[in-house]
Design a protein around this motif. Structure first.
Motif, mmCIF file in Angstrom:
data_model
loop_
_atom_site.group_PDB
_atom_site.id
_atom_site.type_symbol
_atom_site.label_atom_id
_atom_site.label_comp_id
_atom_site.label_asym_id
_atom_site.label_seq_id
_atom_site.Cartn_x
_atom_site.Cartn_y
_atom_site.Cartn_z
ATOM 1 N N HIS A 175 0.871 -1.026 0.145
ATOM 2 C CA HIS A 175 -0.169 -0.160 -0.089
ATOM 3 C C HIS A 175 0.446 1.347 0.040
ATOM 4 O O HIS A 175 1.831 1.305 0.452
ATOM 5 C CB HIS A 175 -0.972 0.299 1.494
ATOM 6 N N THR A 232 -7.586 9.345 1.913
ATOM 7 C CA THR A 232 -8.150 8.223 1.864
ATOM 8 C C THR A 232 -9.328 7.690 0.913
ATOM 9 O O THR A 232 -10.108 8.767 0.262
ATOM 10 C CB THR A 232 -9.219 7.917 3.339
ATOM 11 N N TYR A 233 -9.735 6.847 1.588
ATOM 12 C CA TYR A 233 -11.136 6.513 0.179
ATOM 13 C C TYR A 233 -12.806 5.979 1.699
ATOM 14 O O TYR A 233 -12.253 5.318 2.937
ATOM 15 C CB TYR A 233 -11.218 5.361 0.122
ATOM 16 N N ASN A 235 -3.718 4.394 -8.805
ATOM 17 C CA ASN A 235 -5.075 3.064 -8.742
ATOM 18 C C ASN A 235 -3.421 2.056 -7.957
ATOM 19 O O ASN A 235 -3.888 1.250 -7.683
ATOM 20 C CB ASN A 235 -5.493 2.308 -9.287
ATOM 21 N N HIS A 246 -3.670 5.677 2.618
ATOM 22 C CA HIS A 246 -4.163 4.614 1.964
ATOM 23 C C HIS A 246 -4.385 2.890 3.152
ATOM 24 O O HIS A 246 -2.697 2.818 3.223
ATOM 25 C CB HIS A 246 -4.080 4.723 0.377
ATOM 26 N N HIS A 284 -6.675 0.449 -1.328
ATOM 27 C CA HIS A 284 -5.992 0.544 -2.457
ATOM 28 C C HIS A 284 -5.827 -0.550 -3.295
ATOM 29 O O HIS A 284 -4.479 -1.405 -2.829
ATOM 30 C CB HIS A 284 -4.680 1.777 -1.820
ATOM 31 N N TRP A 306 -9.298 7.132 -8.738
ATOM 32 C CA TRP A 306 -8.489 6.176 -10.079
ATOM 33 C C TRP A 306 -7.520 6.698 -10.324
ATOM 34 O O TRP A 306 -7.099 6.478 -11.399
ATOM 35 C CB TRP A 306 -10.098 5.293 -10.594
ATOM 36 N N GLN A 349 -16.051 -0.991 -4.612
ATOM 37 C CA GLN A 349 -14.777 0.200 -5.040
ATOM 38 C C GLN A 349 -14.836 0.353 -6.001
ATOM 39 O O GLN A 349 -14.348 1.793 -6.355
ATOM 40 C CB GLN A 349 -14.190 -1.087 -5.313
#
Length: 465
Positions: free
Chosen positions: A49, A120-121, A462, A53, A278, A459, A110
């Motif tokens: 990673h 972050t996501y 990625n 992430h 990630h 994205w 995702q």
């Protein structure tokens, strides 16, 4: 009245869940079998990673932390007590079809994840309902149900299970357990998702492997009895053993109910964690999360079933059930320390589940407000209070309410999965085509999905291999 509604929802859920899992399996050409070897390849790569992430492996351990809990120890025992040994067979079926369901929901999480300002996501069913279906009102309903079910209800249930088990095994007052649980949880959750994931990355593999090894020892000790136990499971699953009065119906019902509660495939909980990883392609996380269901249901639930069914403690129609049945069965196999081991395993399993449940609640709040720090602080405090409160209650009413909201949660998520079914197939097709061209690590290109409301920032880089 609530019991009648719960029965109706549970029956509706069973009628939807298995056919949908079978549909996902057939149309995807058995992805859980085709990708099985790749699961191990992806997991080796999953340690990688970058920056802030979370790695795919951290997302895996966090989701296993949530799936593996009281359901794997107490839930399996309840299913066997009420449904007979045949419930284990239906556990396996739920696990196998659940692998396909989990692949779809986690790949979609995702695909439609959001990039956050801190790098972050965020994602999950609320996000793919809003972005993929354009239904913000339905996404809001899902978030509220997720918050109530996991953030509040199931946390109280988990803490109650731990406290009563420690009291029965070691005489520890439930209030003391509650204070210790709340204190330890507070140190973790105020550190955010990174701290939760980092702890899970180390605790989950150790606890799962330890429980697995003990079960292997039990199986080795009783190796000559394995064929008879397997035959008993299959015969009981189809009502062919007269010793189990409930027949196939009871085995099917309790196997599916406890299997769903254990692995959560289709509930829409794991996608919230899957979205934060990630990865180079959405299907990568689908593969990882399918493996998470395999670990939970096919491996660890079978471990508990073996411990129980290979003992003389279990008797059809017997009064001993729940976690006490698992404790007594292991104690018979390995000595008195076995009961304490089950209690410690339950403590670790349940504590990691509470961490996971908290994160699901936090993710629900984040859907409504990303910047209100006071709101998140209040939620954290409420979580700690509910964990403490749960250790001192009789939670039958709370558990029934959580079962109700869980059923509603699953119905909303499964509806969304059906409506996004073709999108999920596009993700699989893109993944398969790249593998067929010899790409070791398929890379997601959002331009191929330009007709969808995807957050391209998520994205932009990625990290494909």
């Amino acid at each position: 009245m609530l019991d009648t509604i719960l029965d109706f929802l549970n029956n509706a859920l069973i009628a939807i869940l298995i056919p949908m899992g079978l549909l996902f399996t057939v149309v995807s050409r058995g992805l859980q079998f085709r990708y099985f070897k790749r699961m191990f390849l992806v997991i080796r790569q999953a340690f990688h990673h970058e920056g802030n992430h979370l790695s795919s492996f951290q997302a895996l351990t966090l989701s296993v932390a949530g799936r593996v809990g009281a359901g794997n120890i107490a839930g399996v025992a309840v299913a066997i007590t009420l449904g007979g040994p045949g419930a284990v067979f239906w556990f396996w079926i739920v696990g196998l079809v659940g692998m396909a369901t989990s692949f779809f929901e986690c790949s979609l999480a995702q695909l439609f994840k959001n990039a956050e300002p801190d790098g972050t996501y965020r994602g999950g069913p609320a996000y793919y309902i809003q972005r993929g279906l354009g239904q913000k009102w339905l996404a809001a309903i899902f978030s509220i149900l997720l918050l109530v079910t996991f953030g509040f209800g199931f946390n109280a249930v988990q803490s109650y299970t731990v406290a009563t088990s420690l009291h029965d095994a070691f005489g520890i007052p439930t209030l003391v357990t509650g204070i210790c649980l709340a204190g330890a949880l507070g140190l973790v959750i105020f550190g955010g998702i990174k701290r939760i994931a980092e702890l899970a990355e180390y605790v989950v593999p150790v606890m799962a492997l330890g429980y697995f090894i003990v079960a292997l020892v039990v199986i080795a000790i009783n190796i000559t009895e394995i064929p008879a136990v397997l035959a008993l499971i299959v015969k009981s699953a189809f009502g062919l053993d007269a010793a189990f009065g409930g027949g196939m119906g009871a085995a099917l019902l309790w196997g599916i109910k406890r299997g769903l509660f254990s692995n959560e495939a289709g509930l829409g909980s794991a996608p919230n964690v899957a979205a934060v990883a990630h990865v180079p392609h959405p299907a990568n996380q689908g593969v990882v999360q399918a493996f998470s269901v395999f670990v939970d249901t096919i491996v660890l639930c079978t471990c508990t079933a073996a411990i129980i069914l290979l003992s003389d403690v279990y008797q059809p129609g017997g009064e001993i059930g729940g976690v006490v049945l698992t404790q007594n069965a292991l104690a018979e196999h390995v000595g008195q320390w076995g009961g304490g081991f089950v209690t410690i395993a339950l403590l670790l399993f349940s504590f990691t589940s509470i961490m996971y449940n908290y994160y699901l609640g936090e993710n629900s709040l984040n859907f409504f407000s990303e910047e209100n720090k006071t709101l998140f602080t209040v939620f954290r405090v409420m979580t700690l209070v509910l964990v403490l409160w749960g250790t001192m209650q009789n939670l039958s009413s709370v558990f029934s309410f959580a079962d109700f909201t869980m059923a509603m949660l699953a119905i909303v998520n499964l509806t969304a999965l059906m409506l996004l079914f073709k999108v999920g197939l596009r993700v699989i097709k893109d993944f398969d085509e790249q593998l067929q061209r010899g790409e070791k690590w398929p890379k997601f290109d959002p331009k191929k999905f330009s007709d969808l409301n995807i957050d391209h920032d998520a994205w932009r880089d990625n990290g494909a291999k």
